[in-house]
Design a protein around this motif. Structure first.
Motif, PDB file in Angstrom:
ATOM      1  N   TYR A   1      10.212   4.678  -0.864  1.00 55.21           N
ATOM      2  CA  TYR A   1      10.737   5.947  -1.373  1.00 55.21           C
ATOM      3  C   TYR A   1      11.674   6.450  -0.286  1.00 55.21           C
ATOM      4  CZ  TYR A   1       7.152   6.072  -5.017  1.00 55.21           C
ATOM      5  OH  TYR A   1       6.374   5.787  -6.102  1.00 55.21           O
TER       6      TYR A   1
ATOM      7  N   GLY B   1      -2.424   8.707   0.754  1.00 56.29           N
ATOM      8  CA  GLY B   1      -1.040   8.384   1.114  1.00 56.29           C
ATOM      9  C   GLY B   1      -0.792   6.904   1.335  1.00 56.29           C
TER      10      GLY B   1
ATOM     11  N   GLY C   1      -0.748   4.561  -0.916  1.00 57.52           N
ATOM     12  CA  GLY C   1       0.016   3.940  -1.994  1.00 57.52           C
ATOM     13  C   GLY C   1      -0.805   3.565  -3.213  1.00 57.52           C
ATOM     14  N   LYS C   2      -2.011   4.113  -3.327  1.00 54.49           N
ATOM     15  CA  LYS C   2      -2.882   3.758  -4.453  1.00 54.49           C
ATOM     16  C   LYS C   2      -2.255   4.158  -5.787  1.00 54.49           C
ATOM     17  CE  LYS C   2      -6.279   6.270  -2.876  1.00 54.49           C
ATOM     18  NZ  LYS C   2      -5.548   6.824  -1.709  1.00 54.49           N
ATOM     19  N   THR C   3      -1.793   5.412  -5.873  1.00 55.94           N
ATOM     20  CA  THR C   3      -1.172   5.875  -7.121  1.00 55.94           C
ATOM     21  C   THR C   3       0.102   5.088  -7.403  1.00 55.94           C
ATOM     22  OG1 THR C   3      -2.123   8.090  -6.952  1.00 55.94           O
ATOM     23  CG2 THR C   3      -0.111   7.881  -8.244  1.00 55.94           C
ATOM     24  N   THR C   4       0.873   4.814  -6.351  1.00 56.01           N
ATOM     25  CA  THR C   4       2.109   4.039  -6.517  1.00 56.01           C
ATOM     26  C   THR C   4       1.793   2.650  -7.080  1.00 56.01           C
ATOM     27  OG1 THR C   4       3.104   5.228  -4.671  1.00 56.01           O
ATOM     28  CG2 THR C   4       4.143   3.155  -5.303  1.00 56.01           C
TER      29      THR C   4
END
Ligand code: ADP
Ligand code: MG
Length: 187
Positions: A11, A39, A41-44
Motif C-alpha cells: 500500500y 497490522g 496483513g490478515k484482513t489484506t
C-alpha cells in the motif's frame, strides 16, 4: 486446496507481504484459522483470497468462484429488519431458522439499526451462512460476543458452513473449530 504463492502486496510504500506463500487445505478440518499481530496483513490476505484486492506479485489459486464473507464490521442494511437482511440472500424459512439458532428469534422483525453491535454481528454471520457458499471467509467475526454467545455461535457456524477461513486473535476459537492455524507476521 487454496495456494497462496509468492505474494507481494504494497500500500504505497508500505510492504504488507514480501514473497509470502501458504497452502490452505480443507478435508478433515472444515475451518482453517489465520492468526497474527495487528497490522500484519490478515484482513489484506482475506481480501486477496476473496478477490477484493489484487496482489502486486504472485498468485492465489483454488478459491471457489463465489465466496461468502463476514467482515470485521456487520455491513447490514440498517433500515431493514434482521430477517430481511438475511432473507435477501436465501429463502425466508432458512433465514429464520439460522437467526433462531443464533438466539435472534426475538429480533427477527427489529430494524438492524436498533440492534446491539453483537446482535448486528450475528445477523451478518447468519447472512453469510444462509447464502450457502462453498467457502466463507470470517474476519474476526466473534469480537464483542460474550463467551456463552460465542460458543453457541460457533456451534451454529459448524452446523451450516461447508468450509471456512477465520481470522482470530483467540486460540480458543481456533480450537473450538479444531482448526489448523496459519501464522502470519512476525509472531
Ligand atoms: P490486520 O488485519 O492483520 O490487522 P491489515 O491487513 O488490515 O492488518 O493491514 C495490514 C497493513 O496494511 C497495515 O499496516 C495497514 O495500515 C495497511 N493497510 C491495509 N489496508 C490499507 C489500505 N486500503 N490503504 C493503505 N494501507 C492499508
Ligand atoms: Mg484486520
Amino acid at each position: 486446496m487454496i495456494r497462496v504463492e509468492q505474494i507481494d502486496k504494497f500500500y504505497g510504500d508500505t510492504k504488507v507481504f514480501d514473497n509470502f506463500s501458504c497452502t490452505i487445505t480443507f478435508g478433515e478440518h472444515d475451518m482453517v484459522a489465520i492468526m497474527g499481530p495487528s497490522g500484519s496483513g490478515k484482513t489484506t490476505l482475506l481480501r486477496m483470497i476473496a478477490g477484493l484486492e489484487k496482489p502486486d506479485r504472485g498468485q492465489i489459486t483454488g478459491v471457489p468462484d463465489k465466496v461468502g464473507m463476514v467482515f470485521q464490521e456487520p455491513r447490514l442494511f440498517l433500515h431493514m429488519s434482521a430477517l430481511e437482511n438475511v432473507s435477501c440472500v436465501s429463502n425466508e424459512k432458512i433465514a429464520e431458522q439460522i437467526l433462531i439458532d443464533l438466539q435472534l428469534g426475538d429480533a427477527l422483525d427489529k430494524k438492524a439499526d436498533v440492534l446491539s453491535g453483537g446482535m448486528q454481528q450475528r445477523v451478518a454471520i447468519a447472512r453469510a451462512l444462509a447464502c450457502k457458499r462453498e467457502l466463507i471467509l470470517f474476519d474476526e467475526p466473534f469480537k464483542g460476543l460474550n463467551e456463552e454467545l460465542k460458543y453457541d455461535t460457533i456451534q451454529c457456524v459448524k452446523k451450516y458452513m461447508k468450509t471456512g477461513i477465520i481470522i482470530t486473535h483467540d486460540a480458543d476459537e481456533a480450537a473450538a473449530f479444531s482448526a489448523p492455524v496459519i501464522l502470519i507476521g512476525d509472531s
